[in-house]
Write a protein that holds these residues in place. Structure first.
Motif, PDB file in Angstrom:
ATOM      1  N   ASN B 212       0.897  -1.295   0.068  1.00 13.03           N
ATOM      2  CA  ASN B 212       0.025   0.030   0.058  1.00 13.03           C
ATOM      3  C   ASN B 212       0.851   1.245  -0.010  1.00 13.03           C
ATOM      4  O   ASN B 212       0.224   2.370   0.469  1.00 13.03           O
ATOM      5  N   SER B 336      -0.595   5.916  -7.536  1.00 10.78           N
ATOM      6  CA  SER B 336      -1.321   5.051  -6.831  1.00 10.78           C
ATOM      7  C   SER B 336      -0.515   4.227  -5.689  1.00 10.78           C
ATOM      8  O   SER B 336       0.490   4.896  -5.163  1.00 10.78           O
ATOM      9  N   VAL B 337      -0.323   3.168  -5.761  1.00 13.28           N
ATOM     10  CA  VAL B 337       0.126   2.369  -4.807  1.00 13.28           C
ATOM     11  C   VAL B 337       0.840   1.077  -5.303  1.00 13.28           C
ATOM     12  O   VAL B 337       0.600   0.900  -6.569  1.00 13.28           O
ATOM     13  N   ALA B 339       1.004  -1.931  -5.071  1.00 12.69           N
ATOM     14  CA  ALA B 339       0.145  -3.005  -5.642  1.00 12.69           C
ATOM     15  C   ALA B 339      -0.339  -3.089  -6.909  1.00 12.69           C
ATOM     16  O   ALA B 339      -0.466  -4.024  -7.495  1.00 12.69           O
ATOM     17  N   ASP B 340      -0.336  -1.626  -7.503  1.00  8.50           N
ATOM     18  CA  ASP B 340      -0.904  -1.541  -8.842  1.00  8.50           C
ATOM     19  C   ASP B 340       0.552  -1.727  -9.728  1.00  8.50           C
ATOM     20  O   ASP B 340       0.112  -1.781 -10.950  1.00  8.50           O
TER      21      ASP B 340
END
Lengths: 307, 573
Positions: B212, B336-337, B339-340
């Motif tokens: 995150n 974004s984070v 994870a993307d």
């Protein structure tokens, strides 16, 4: 010699043509803005969810698939909720129309002692409600929370529908009732043999009101039902939308899960399943509506003029 | 006609009778309370289907003397979960929940809101009809009502009575103290709370940065086209975007993933602006806008907007539009984070978005002080209170973490066979720095399946569905503990030096500070666009002064005083 062709068509003036053009334009525009959202649901529901999101569809489905409908129709909860919706709508229509008719008839009879007081009490509830929490407490003491009854018992009598029905009953000539009384008919017989057969338009109208209301009502289950097996389709649909919202908020807050290396996601999305569920849920209403919409219009007129 | 009338009357009578009688039926458990099950839940569907090597009893877990072992009487607890799609609705439908029931005797019946608001919980509070366990977001305003109404039990007292080891062994004292109220009682426990020992564990294992972590992700094909330049400053980022824009005039050069409609959101991290500002000299805590870097951030945003690198999509798009544009591959870069990282744009499946290295201004002060609370209702029966604490105890043991998060144990040289029901999902490796001297790690195949369809896999296995409202001690059950991922390793190398944790920076607002805070939020929302679209830097500064004065007039000192006092009380340095 050829006979001259005589045209029966009315010759339109320029003004007529302009008016017709404007009317057609307004009609088409209205048609478009009312039908397109449903059409959009349709093409989205038949599209691959992710691809529809990526390509911004407008007129035709993209990567056509039945996966969204498969997801809806194989979900036990959704199928069960559909049956609950059908059951509660059918039951509500029968019971509510019957109760409303009984009450409305009684309140139109001058012989009923204290009918003005009854009417005033009923009217009071039209303007003042307790709100969610008192309603919850009332239902709890009636032991109808989390039972099927919560869909039926509180909706047995709608004052608005009762007023519509009373207005209709008052239009029926009193002489019919008097002659039946002379023949020895009691009140129940008069109601079932004379009044109700003459009141089919209003019965159909109120049946339609109740039916559409029951089919669309998500609120009752949201606050007064916990058992998932008793949830109607409208509530499940609302939940699908809310769950997507909740997931979005959680993502914004936590952003702790998601993508992986080198993947192109494909398949259903919460939005595509929402559209498929919407379509499934509106189909029964769309099938029934054309047959009863004339009563709907009549009912509106009764309400507008008499109530 | 007569026949039809009679038939109709009969049908009506039957329907009404059935409807009325259904109110007296067994399903009418309108008061959400626990009920001991008369028979164990041992239907064929509910049996845990464990292979010989996967039975939880076979693992070398230390579980002696736990209360959950001593009492496995079947009981069903009612639980309020604020998530409309709560996993507790599907209790018994996945292996994790079935194993838990087999090990503890505890099952759940969920009470969830249909719409994502607090009305349902408020109704239950007002009618004093709370379920046995209540869970919810840290910021839900209902918690204070429940505490002041005396509707929640003191969980410390319950732990001492029913599950002594929960207090003495399993949950870090730091968490108990953090959750203690002004009256000395502990009404709620928090999940996802990072204790000092947990943060140390993360550092030791090079996992301080999780999936995150906010970052800028860039399309690798566009990046390579401009020579994959090293970007060390915000201005170098602008230079790179200008080149990308030349090559791809239709793309969105920089996109904030629909997050900057009402404020800077993730952008703050790029400039080292924390959620709050702690003045290094006076130690006064204030809103982030008082950080000198805050203005620098908006001057940069303004420059980006003026150069056409941050089009209006950034300030109007919602979640769905953002998802659609990113999926389609419209943005060259987006915020974004990590994870993307790895997402492929639809227009070029051969490339991916990948995180960029942090710039010199990037800095993150994080507060992992938990985000989900849960408490036990005072109206719960004695059996339910006992069971609620046993559930909490179980979930905080290694066996609980295994059952609820890690899955089925396999050999160290094994692999996941694709079986969601019984397939081994993880193995233990020796690790002297972990509790019990070993560390759990998911098999890479299972991890990849999780990453490919997180919610789908979770639903099938039940893993990671329940730990948020059960695990307090993050060393057990933290997903990083079982994750072995090359990208995350790289992210830790890049971002870990920029991350600092401060759990004291967590505030639960009420009364006057809450009113001031709302005004602050409104002001930021208003000026967010004004700053972005100002004519030039001078106008940004002038607007900032105007904003600043309005914020002071709205009562900033009240909020600052609250922040400062709370920060000190929470042990802020």
């Amino acid at each position: 010699m050829k006979a001259k062709k005589v045209s029966n068509a009315i010759r339109l003036t320029t003004e007529d043509k302009v008016v017709n053009g404007v009317a057609i334009f307004i009609g088409l525009f209205t048609f478009l803005v009312t039908v397109y959202p449903i059409y959009y649901c349709l093409i989205y529901a038949f599209s691959d969810g992710t691809m529809a999101m990526a390509k911004q569809i407008y007129l035709f489905p993209t990567s056509p698939t039945l996966d969204n409908f498969r997801a809806v129709l194989t979900d036990k909860l959704l199928v069960n909720s559909f049956l609950i919706s059908v059951a509660r709508t059918a039951t509500a229509v029968v019971t509510s129309v019957a109760f409303t008719a009984l009450t409305a008839y009684a309140l139109t009879r001058k012989e009923l002692v204290g009918r003005r007081i009854y009417s005033m009490i009923a009217m009071f509830t039209m303007y003042f409600g307790g709100g969610v929490i008192p309603t919850y407490l009332l239902y709890r003491s009636l032991h109808i929370l989390n039972t099927f009854s919560v869909y039926i018992l509180p909706g047995l009598l709608s004052v608005y529908n009762m007023l519509l029905m009373m207005a209709f009953f008052r239009d029926i000539p009193e002489s019919l009732v008097e002659s039946a009384q002379l023949d020895g008919a009691n009140e129940l017989k008069i109601l079932t043999r004379i009044i109700l057969p003459l009141s089919t338009p209003i019965l159909a109208t109120i049946g339609l009101f109740v039916g559409v209301g029951a089919w669309n009502d998500w609120y009752t289950a949201a606050y007064f039902i916990n058992d998932q097996d008793l949830m109607p389709m409208s509530t499940i649909l609302m939940k699908l939308v809310s769950a997507a919202d909740a997931a979005r908020k959680a993502r914004e807050m936590l952003a702790d899960a998601g993508g992986g290396a080198g993947m192109v996601k494909k398949g259903t999305t919460s939005v595509s399943i929402q559209y498929a569920t919407m379509l499934v849920s509106i189909i029964p209403v769309m099938c029934v509506y054309p047959f009863v919409q004339k009563y709907f219009v009549k009912g509106i007129m009764v309400g507008a003029i008499k109530a | 006609m007569k026949k039809w009338t009679k038939l109709f009357a009969l049908m009506l009578a039957v329907v009404l009778l059935c409807t009325a009688l259904s109110a007296c039926g067994q399903s009418g458990n309108n008061t959400p309370s626990s009920k001991p099950n008369s028979t164990p839940q041992s239907t064929p569907e509910s049996k845990p289907e464990s292979t010989p090597e996967s039975t939880p009893e076979d693992t070398n877990t230390v579980t002696d003397g736990y209360a959950y072992e001593a009492n496995t009487e079947p009981i069903t607890l009612t639980i309020f979960d604020s998530d409309p799609d709560s996993s507790f609705l599907r209790w018994g439908e996945n292996p994790a929940s079935r194993r838990t029931t087999e090990l503890t005797g505890i099952s759940f019946e969920a009470v969830v809101p249909v719409v994502d608001d607090e009305t349902k919980l408020q109704t239950l509070i007002a009618s004093d009809d709370l379920p046995d366990i209540v869970t919810g977001n840290y910021f839900d305003t209902c918690w204070q009502s429940m505490i002041s109404n005396g509707q929640l039990e003191d969980m410390e007292a319950l732990a001492e009575k029913y599950t002594p080891k929960l207090k003495s062994e399993l949950v870090d004292p730091e968490l108990w103290e953090y959750c203690r109220s002004d009256d000395g009682k502990i009404y709620t426990l928090l999940s996802c709370f990072s204790t000092k020992s947990h943060l140390q564990w993360l550092e030791d294992h090079n996992f301080l940065v999780s999936s995150n972590q906010p970052c800028v992700l860039i399309r690798q094909d566009y990046y390579e086209e401009v020579g994959s330049p090293e970007v060390n400053t915000p201005d170098e980022f602008i230079d790179m975007l200008l080149k990308i824009k030349e090559n791809h005039p239709d793309c969105i050069p920089f996109y904030t993933d629909g997050q900057t409609r009402t404020g800077p959101s993730y952008l703050r991290w790029l400039f080292g602006v924390c959620s709050y500002y702690v003045n290094p000299e006076t130690k006064e805590v204030s809103s982030s806008c008082r950080d000198p870097k805050y203005l620098d951030m908006y001057i940069w945003v303004n420059k980006m907007v003026k150069a056409g690198l941050m089009p209006e999509d950034n300030f109007v798009d919602g979640y769905e539009e953002a998802e659609a544009k990113i999926t389609a591959g419209k943005p060259a870069t987006f915020m974004s984070v990590v994870a993307d990282g790895g997402r492929s744009p639809a227009d070029n499946p051969d490339t991916i978005y990948y995180p960029m290295k942090p710039w010199n201004t990037y800095e993150a002060v994080r507060s992992n002080a938990g985000y989900l609370k849960w408490g036990v209702s005072v109206k719960a029966s004695d059996e339910a209170k006992d069971a609620a604490m046993r559930w909490t105890e179980f979930a905080n043991t290694e066996l609980g973490a295994q059952t609820l998060v890690w899955g089925v144990e396999g050999p160290a040289d094994g692999q996941w066979d694709g079986d969601f029901e019984n397939g081994a999902t993880f193995f233990f490796e020796d690790d002297p720095k972990s509790p019990n001297g070993r560390k759990a790690t998911w098999y890479s195949g299972y991890y990849d399946a999780m990453m490919g369809d997180w919610s789908g896999v979770c639903k099938k296995t039940g893993l990671c569905c329940y730990q948020n409202v059960s695990l307090t001690n993050q060393i057990y059950g933290d997903m990083t503990q079982v994750t072995e991922n090359d990208m995350l390793k790289e992210m830790n190398e890049w971002f870990a030096p920029t991350v600092r944790y401060d759990n004291a920076l967590y505030f639960n607002l009420s009364d006057d500070p809450a009113v001031v805070y709302q005004t602050y939020v409104s002001l930021i929302s208003e000026y967010n666009i004004k700053w972005a679209y100002a004519e030039d830097e001078a106008e940004v500064r002038a607007l900032f002064d105007e904003f600043s004065q309005r914020y002071i007039d709205a009562g900033e000192p009240i909020l600052n005083q609250f922040y400062t006092e709370t920060y000190k009380a929470q042990g802020g340095a």
